[in-house]
Design an enzyme around this catalytic site. Structure first.
Site, PDB file in Angstrom:
ATOM      1  N   ASP A 147      -8.169  -5.226  -1.241  1.00 27.70           N
ATOM      2  CA  ASP A 147      -8.595  -5.806  -2.610  1.00 27.70           C
ATOM      3  C   ASP A 147      -7.968  -7.389  -2.325  1.00 27.70           C
ATOM      4  O   ASP A 147      -8.844  -8.300  -3.229  1.00 27.70           O
ATOM      5  CB  ASP A 147      -7.525  -5.323  -3.866  1.00 27.70           C
ATOM      6  CG  ASP A 147      -7.974  -4.293  -4.462  1.00 27.70           C
ATOM      7  OD1 ASP A 147      -9.334  -3.834  -4.409  1.00 27.70           O
ATOM      8  OD2 ASP A 147      -7.308  -3.477  -4.927  1.00 27.70           O
ATOM      9  N   HIS A 151       0.793  -1.207   0.189  1.00 30.14           N
ATOM     10  CA  HIS A 151       0.054  -0.260   0.081  1.00 30.14           C
ATOM     11  C   HIS A 151       0.756   0.998  -0.082  1.00 30.14           C
ATOM     12  O   HIS A 151       1.847   1.462   0.694  1.00 30.14           O
ATOM     13  CB  HIS A 151      -0.831   0.102   1.172  1.00 30.14           C
ATOM     14  CG  HIS A 151      -1.915   0.831   0.975  1.00 30.14           C
ATOM     15  ND1 HIS A 151      -2.019   2.271   1.458  1.00 30.14           N
ATOM     16  CD2 HIS A 151      -3.335   0.839   0.534  1.00 30.14           C
ATOM     17  CE1 HIS A 151      -3.199   2.878   1.050  1.00 30.14           C
ATOM     18  NE2 HIS A 151      -4.112   1.852   0.319  1.00 30.14           N
TER      19      HIS A 151
END
Ligand code: ACO
Ligand code: OAA
Length: 374
Positions: free
Chosen positions: A311, A260
């Site tokens: 996700d 991330h």
């Protein structure tokens, strides 16, 4: 949560404006919408309450929520001209291109001529996106023209009924609701920043959202949930997953659904969707894809200290609910629209055109040589 050391390319670590909508990766609380922790919202709210919160700054009362849900239900059907356009889009089109076109075309039919109607434009898109996705999907894949109106009063339930033609179970309705809450808002991520840049030129809501869809489409952003699904489906067992991932890392390939830009140790949305994925795996009657996903998570942490982002476990969760992989990222659109539109409204309320500078690294000043002498 440890704050990530933020520097380098990609505007990392630079503040590009103010927001009252969201915090990401702040110590003590991983993700908040208007001051509420995302896990609190995922446990105790519905997606429509979160949409209302993002658009109005406060959670609704029961009466406000009832009236908001009724308002959205009335806005679900698609105009005939939009259905015609969706019928023209081939089955092998990328569904994110369908969402982009659907959004843009609706902006031709029902333009936002005046910012005083910005809430109506946002609500119209919120109500219509599930039908844009499912009408095209069912027409292009099965030759069926679905009715875009259902009796499901939640957006998640409405989507599942459009897709399957039957009322979803209470569990599937709730998982969709939680998923839409988790994806709703995330500060100045790439797609939201796209929407804000567009808004800063005083453009219309449909243009801002169309641009944001284009940014979400990429595999480094929202497209990662589909890419993660394609990857885990290739693994035959947890041991095979670890072996193949070792090869991918050796070849310096990106593992989709991991890492991330802001979080350093974990993405607070992962633990929530992972728990739902496990529940759904048991209901599905075959936990192998979940077990493989857990092996991926362990391997990536042990070898690279990379963690699952929002996700990764969305892939298996959606798969267990029978949702086709190509619709994973469009579902993200149905949710993130709330964050995008809220940011557009926030930008408009305190606007200055977003126009950064660049560090020039090109040629020194020079003269044009006549074309015959080049
Ligand atoms: C909802 C969302 O949009 S969440 C994000 C969805 N995207 C993905 O899952 C795609 C895979 N992940 C990635 O590509 C990246 O982690 C991003 C785009 C999310 C963040 O990018 P960055 O902020 O540049 O990552 P970061 O600075 O933490 O990278 C550190 C190192 O880890 C590597 N790395 C980061 N993520 C991954 C990954 N998923 N697989 C392999 N290596 C990775 C980077 O290549 C970098 O290595 P380097 O120093 O040798 O160049
Ligand atoms: O914040 C980001 O960079 C990406 C992300 O997780 C999101 O948009 O949900």
């Amino acid at each position: 949560m440890v704050d990530k050391k933020l520097s380098g390319a990609g505007l990392r670590g630079q503040s590009a404006g103010e927001t009252a909508l969201c915090t990401v990766g702040k110590s003590g609380s991983g993700l908040t919408y208007c001051g509420y922790d995302v896990s609190d919202l995922a446990d105790n709210a519905t997606f429509e309450e979160v949409a209302y919160l993002l658009f109005n700054g406060e959670l609704p009362t029961a009466a406000q929520l009832d009236s908001y849900k009724s308002e959205l239900m009335v806005l679900r059907d698609l105009p005939p001209a939009l259905k015609k356009v969706l019928q023209l889009i081939p089955a092998d089109a990328h569904p994110m291109d369908v969402m982009r076109t659907g959004c843009s075309f609706l902006g031709n039919l029902e333009p936002e001529n005046d910012f005083s109607t910005q809430h109506q434009a946002a609500n119209r898109l919120l109500a219509a996106f599930p039908a844009i996705m499912c009408y095209w999907y069912k027409f292009s894949h099965d030759g069926v023209e679905i009715d875009c109106v259902t009796d499901e009063d939640s957006i998640g339930g409405h989507f599942l009924k459009l897709l399957n033609g039957t009322s979803p179970s209470a569990q599937h309705r709730r998982v969709m609701d939680v998923s839409l809450i988790l994806y709703a808002e995330h500060e100045f991520n790439a797609s939201t920043f796209t929407a804000r840049v567009c808004a800063s030129t005083l453009s219309d809501m449909y243009s801002c959202i169309t641009g944001a869809i284009g940014s979400l489409r990429g595999p480094l952003h929202g497209g990662a949930n589909e890419a993660a699904m394609e990857m885990i489906q290739k693994f035959s067992s947890p041991a095979d997953a670890k072996e193949q991932m070792a090869g991918m890392l050796a070849r310096k390939e990106k593992i989709m659904g991991f890492g991330h830009a802001i979080y350093r140790e974990s993405d607070p949305r992962n633990v929530i969707i992972k728990a739902w994925s496990e529940k759904l795996a048991h209901e599905f009657g075959d936990t192998s894809l979940y077990d493989i996903s857990v092996a991926c998570e362990e391997y990536m942490w042990d070898t690279k200290k990379l963690f699952c982002n929002a996700d990764f476990f969305h892939a298996s969760a959606y798969h267990f609910m029978g949702i086709p992989t190509k619709l994973f990222t469009p579902i993200f659109v149905c949710s993130r629209l709330t964050g995008w539109a809220a940011h557009v409204m926030e930008q408009r309320a305190n606007n200055r055109i977003i126009r950064p500078s660049a560090d020039y690294v090109g040629a020194e000043p020079r003269k044009v040589v006549p074309i015959s002498e080049r």
